[in-house]
Design an enzyme around this catalytic site. Structure first.
Site, mmCIF file in Angstrom:
data_model
loop_
_atom_site.group_PDB
_atom_site.id
_atom_site.type_symbol
_atom_site.label_atom_id
_atom_site.label_comp_id
_atom_site.label_asym_id
_atom_site.label_seq_id
_atom_site.Cartn_x
_atom_site.Cartn_y
_atom_site.Cartn_z
ATOM 1 C CG ASP A 82 -2.137 0.826 1.126
ATOM 2 O OD1 ASP A 82 -2.437 1.278 0.010
ATOM 3 O OD2 ASP A 82 -2.819 1.035 2.155
ATOM 4 C CG HIS A 83 -1.088 5.027 0.466
ATOM 5 N ND1 HIS A 83 -1.428 5.969 -0.479
ATOM 6 C CD2 HIS A 83 -2.257 4.547 0.951
ATOM 7 C CE1 HIS A 83 -2.733 6.054 -0.542
ATOM 8 N NE2 HIS A 83 -3.268 5.197 0.299
ATOM 9 C CG HIS A 179 -6.055 7.185 4.063
ATOM 10 N ND1 HIS A 179 -4.989 7.773 3.452
ATOM 11 C CD2 HIS A 179 -6.445 6.169 3.250
ATOM 12 C CE1 HIS A 179 -4.735 7.151 2.314
ATOM 13 N NE2 HIS A 179 -5.602 6.173 2.163
ATOM 14 C CG HIS A 207 -6.792 4.649 -1.570
ATOM 15 N ND1 HIS A 207 -5.678 4.186 -0.922
ATOM 16 C CD2 HIS A 207 -6.639 4.294 -2.875
ATOM 17 C CE1 HIS A 207 -4.873 3.602 -1.799
ATOM 18 N NE2 HIS A 207 -5.436 3.650 -2.996
ATOM 19 N N GLY A 208 -9.763 4.831 1.636
ATOM 20 C CA GLY A 208 -10.605 5.406 2.684
ATOM 21 C C GLY A 208 -11.945 4.707 2.772
ATOM 22 C CG ASN A 229 -7.234 0.119 -0.770
ATOM 23 O OD1 ASN A 229 -7.327 -0.862 -1.492
ATOM 24 N ND2 ASN A 229 -6.345 1.067 -0.975
HETATM 25 ZN ZN LIG Z 1 -5.084 4.642 0.911
#
Ligand SMILES: [Zn+2]
Length: 283
Positions: A82-83, A179, A207-208, A229
């Site tokens: 991830d990131h 997030h 995301h989030g 995610n």
């Molecule tokens: Zn993310």
């Protein structure tokens, strides 16, 4: 079932409008819980790991553990970083046999993130691995990456050019999600998902995810968010499970019972999301 590539999981989901859950595991118990939930639901799943967790356990140990656990389940899965703004960690994971990485260039200028993402894609291809791309920062901190800001969304033609020129396999577009935990009702840019997907049919990444309603998940997935995610909810479920188990049993000292209970709680949480994402029975 062998470990499969990220596109093998995302392409059918993108075409058939279901979401593949990507859960940020932190250890063996949570990795096992994610795979057990997927096996039970006959669902494809992504085992996702934050940079912080890679730094704790090491890229090779995580990959070896993943390979062995994945071998024991009948459903397809893949291992994703991830990131990651750190090119060294990306190289380390690819070398260790990971299947997919997210190069997070959201702190860089458009030209620079374009240039570096192309390099990351070239490196990943040498290992047969996939790349998720990100230009716009997702608001909130995810395991030490990110900050209390989001960056403005780039124009549609730039987003499309970014996907095409870099050759990324999936794109994390800014759509108003964040997030961590939402303080109010998030304002989601549903139209942008459809705009990007109709201009360039590449799976998008949500995301989030923690804290979004079932309706929001379903709508975004239907529009093209094929990878979903979940990180914050796993941390909450895990920590609460430890806390509740031990508080209820102040004189019990059997670690395996404790870990078993935590694993079961995380597995149930994952199963609930797989149901919402519509991926049950797809593997
Ligand atoms: Zn993310």
């Amino acid at each position: 079932m062998p470990v499969v590539s990220m596109p093998e999981l995302l392409q059918p989901a993108f075409e058939q409008h279901y979401g593949v859950g990507a859960f940020n595991i932190v250890d063996d118990v949570t990795m096992h819980a994610v795979l057990a939930a997927a096996a039970e639901a006959r669902s494809p799943v992504i085992v996702q790991v934050s940079v912080k967790t890679v730094k704790m356990w090491g890229a090779k140990l995580i990959q070896l553990m993943f390979a062995e656990m994945a071998r024991q389940v009948p459903t397809p899965t893949t291992l994703h970083l991830d990131h990651c703004p750190d090119r060294k960690v990306i190289a380390e994971c690819l070398e260790a046999g990971w299947n997919s990485v997210l190069f997070d260039g959201s702190k860089l200028s458009y030209d620079e993130v374009l240039r570096q993402t192309k390099e990351v894609v070239a490196l990943a291809r040498k290992y047969g691995a996939a790349v998720e791309g990100e230009v716009e920062a997702v608001k909130g901190v995810e395991d030490g990456v990110g900050g209390d800001y989001s960056t403005p969304i780039i124009p549609l033609d730039e987003a499309v050019a970014f996907i095409r020129e870099t050759g990324i396999d999936s794109f994390a577009a800014g759509i108003g999600t964040a997030h961590g935990l939402y303080e109010g009702e998030p304002i989601i840019n549903f139209a942008r998902v459809s705009e990007i997907v109709s201009a360039q049919p590449t799976p998008l990444v949500l995301h989030g995810g923690t804290g979004l309603s079932e309706d929001v998940f379903r709508e975004l997935i239907a529009r093209g968010e094929a990878k979903v995610n979940i990180s914050t909810q796993l941390k909450i479920t895990m920590a609460d499970s430890y806390r509740n188990y031990l508080n209820a049993r102040p004189t019990e000292y059997d670690p395996l019972k404790l870990l078993g209970a935590v694993g079961k709680d995380v597995q149930r949480m994952v199963a609930d999301f797989l149901h919402i994402f519509g991926s049950e029975g797809k593997a």
